[in-house]
Scaffold this active site. Structure first.
Site, PDB file in Angstrom:
ATOM      1  N   TYR A   1       0.793  -1.180  -0.152  1.00  0.00           N
ATOM      2  CA  TYR A   1      -0.096   0.083  -0.030  1.00  0.00           C
ATOM      3  C   TYR A   1       0.797   1.365   0.131  1.00  0.00           C
ATOM      4  O   TYR A   1       0.277   2.385  -0.423  1.00  0.00           O
ATOM      5  CB  TYR A   1      -0.721  -0.137   1.022  1.00  0.00           C
ATOM      6  CG  TYR A   1      -1.996  -1.158   1.367  1.00  0.00           C
ATOM      7  CD1 TYR A   1      -2.105  -1.920   0.083  1.00  0.00           C
ATOM      8  CD2 TYR A   1      -2.787  -1.071   2.360  1.00  0.00           C
ATOM      9  CE1 TYR A   1      -3.214  -2.942   0.352  1.00  0.00           C
ATOM     10  CE2 TYR A   1      -3.778  -2.170   2.462  1.00  0.00           C
ATOM     11  CZ  TYR A   1      -3.999  -3.037   1.505  1.00  0.00           C
ATOM     12  OH  TYR A   1      -4.971  -3.919   1.610  1.00  0.00           O
TER      13      TYR A   1
ATOM     14  N   ILE B   1     -13.423  -4.354   7.431  1.00  0.00           N
ATOM     15  CA  ILE B   1     -12.460  -3.330   7.389  1.00  0.00           C
ATOM     16  C   ILE B   1     -12.857  -2.224   6.310  1.00  0.00           C
ATOM     17  O   ILE B   1     -12.427  -1.917   5.370  1.00  0.00           O
ATOM     18  CB  ILE B   1     -11.009  -3.578   6.905  1.00  0.00           C
ATOM     19  CG1 ILE B   1     -10.989  -4.487   6.073  1.00  0.00           C
ATOM     20  CG2 ILE B   1     -10.524  -4.131   8.384  1.00  0.00           C
ATOM     21  CD1 ILE B   1      -9.388  -4.767   5.435  1.00  0.00           C
TER      22      ILE B   1
ATOM     23  N   LYS C   1     -13.560   1.319   4.369  1.00  0.00           N
ATOM     24  CA  LYS C   1     -12.668   2.338   4.085  1.00  0.00           C
ATOM     25  C   LYS C   1     -13.408   3.765   3.627  1.00  0.00           C
ATOM     26  O   LYS C   1     -14.196   3.604   2.964  1.00  0.00           O
ATOM     27  CB  LYS C   1     -11.602   1.947   2.993  1.00  0.00           C
ATOM     28  CG  LYS C   1     -10.428   2.849   2.668  1.00  0.00           C
ATOM     29  CD  LYS C   1     -10.037   2.481   1.476  1.00  0.00           C
ATOM     30  CE  LYS C   1     -10.728   2.647  -0.060  1.00  0.00           C
ATOM     31  NZ  LYS C   1     -10.330   2.618  -1.061  1.00  0.00           N
ATOM     32  N   SER C   2     -12.924   4.717   3.840  1.00  0.00           N
ATOM     33  CA  SER C   2     -13.325   6.103   3.638  1.00  0.00           C
ATOM     34  C   SER C   2     -12.172   7.053   3.905  1.00  0.00           C
ATOM     35  O   SER C   2     -11.342   6.860   4.708  1.00  0.00           O
ATOM     36  CB  SER C   2     -14.566   6.571   4.406  1.00  0.00           C
ATOM     37  OG  SER C   2     -15.064   7.700   3.618  1.00  0.00           O
TER      38      SER C   2
ATOM     39  N   ARG D   1     -18.441   9.962   7.175  1.00  0.00           N
ATOM     40  CA  ARG D   1     -18.468   8.420   6.788  1.00  0.00           C
ATOM     41  C   ARG D   1     -17.598   7.467   7.538  1.00  0.00           C
ATOM     42  O   ARG D   1     -18.108   6.355   8.101  1.00  0.00           O
ATOM     43  CB  ARG D   1     -18.154   8.302   5.460  1.00  0.00           C
ATOM     44  CG  ARG D   1     -18.743   6.847   4.538  1.00  0.00           C
ATOM     45  CD  ARG D   1     -18.697   7.059   3.005  1.00  0.00           C
ATOM     46  NE  ARG D   1     -19.989   7.676   2.706  1.00  0.00           N
ATOM     47  CZ  ARG D   1     -19.926   7.739   1.414  1.00  0.00           C
ATOM     48  NH1 ARG D   1     -19.131   7.519   0.324  1.00  0.00           N
ATOM     49  NH2 ARG D   1     -21.060   8.436   0.885  1.00  0.00           N
TER      50      ARG D   1
ATOM     51  N   ASN E   1     -19.442   4.661   9.677  1.00  0.00           N
ATOM     52  CA  ASN E   1     -19.290   2.949   9.580  1.00  0.00           C
ATOM     53  C   ASN E   1     -19.087   1.972  10.572  1.00  0.00           C
ATOM     54  O   ASN E   1     -19.183   1.158  10.720  1.00  0.00           O
ATOM     55  CB  ASN E   1     -17.906   2.939   8.531  1.00  0.00           C
ATOM     56  CG  ASN E   1     -18.201   3.478   6.998  1.00  0.00           C
ATOM     57  OD1 ASN E   1     -19.542   3.460   6.641  1.00  0.00           O
ATOM     58  ND2 ASN E   1     -17.544   3.727   6.127  1.00  0.00           N
TER      59      ASN E   1
END
Length: 257
Positions: free
Chosen positions: A49, A224, A226-227, A232, A236
């Site tokens: 990543y 998991i 993601k944002s 948000r 979540n």
């Protein structure tokens, strides 16, 4: 207190974590900071990543004790021959002397390569560089190979997973092996306009994404989301105020048929 899922060896992992795939630079630092402020205590990253340093900077800036944040990273198979060195670099980037969970990101080519890499994972775990070891994108048969050659199963398998992927036999195959299922890309892989999801969201006064997260939680599947958006990100993980009924769960499960 964040709900956890137990590993077969007695450890545990927060059932909701924060995903960081494709989030880099200051955007990643800000997103992880927002997640930790919103009570996420589990952050998922990976060597490929390219954001381990950002993840490390964010949790250190948070002021949270190291033991309060569950950190996962992953080894790409192309670096299988340099596994320990790669993990040590990950630790330097993250700013810690250990991660909580280290995963083989996907199976390396060939059974022998997978078995040899798993042996290295066991050694790094025993050396204290990671608390737990697991895999990603493995099939039950590939997990069985690790057990036969290495003598122990991974604690967790991270796989693409969402309501449209529901497969009771696959989940049960992991349960039978004492392996926790962790799902990634749950939103991306789900038809968020599906009537079963929309109806459940309307019934509970929540968002469809919150329904998707809650569905994972009630199946004891680690998720998991993601944002990059603070609102948000907070929403979540805000899924403790409602529970999906048995009928709602069955209707959502049916999306995988």
């Amino acid at each position: 207190m964040t709900k956890t899922v137990s590993f077969a060896n007695g450890g545990e992992i927060p059932v909701i974590g924060f995903g960081t795939w494709q989030i880099t630079g200051q955007t990643c630092v800000d997103a992880v900071r927002a997640a930790l402020r919103s009570d996420y205590r589990h952050v998922d990253t990976a060597t490929m990543y390219g954001n381990e340093a950002e993840v490390g900077a964010a949790w250190q800036d948070s002021g949270l004790p190291r033991d309060d944040v569950f950190l996962t990273t992953k080894l790409p198979p192309r670096l299988a021959g340099e596994a320990r060195r790669t993990l040590e670099q990950s630790l330097r980037s993250l700013g810690t002397d250990h991660v909580d969970l280290w995963l083989i990101h996907w199976p390396p080519g060939g059974a022998d390569a997978s078995a040899a890499l798993w042996a290295e994972f066991i050694k790094t775990r025993d050396a204290g560089l990671t608390r737990y070891i697991g895999v990603s994108n493995y099939s039950p048969a590939q997990i069985d190979l690790l057990v036969r050659t290495g003598g122990e199963a991974p604690v967790l398998n991270q796989i693409p997973f969402g309501p449209n992927d529901w497969d009771a036999e696959l989940v049960n195959a992991h349960v039978e092996r004492g392996v926790v299922v962790e799902g990634y890309s749950g939103f991306k892989r789900t038809d968020l306009r599906a009537p079963a999801l929309v109806a459940a969201a309307r019934a509970h006064g929540v968002t469809v994404r919150q329904v998707v997260v809650r569905w994972h939680v009630q199946h004891d599947v680690v998720v998991i989301p993601k944002s990059k958006t603070p609102g948000r990100i907070a929403a979540n993980i805000d899924v403790d105020g409602f529970a999906l009924t048995a009928d709602e769960m069955a209707a959502i499960d049916a999306l995988g048929s």
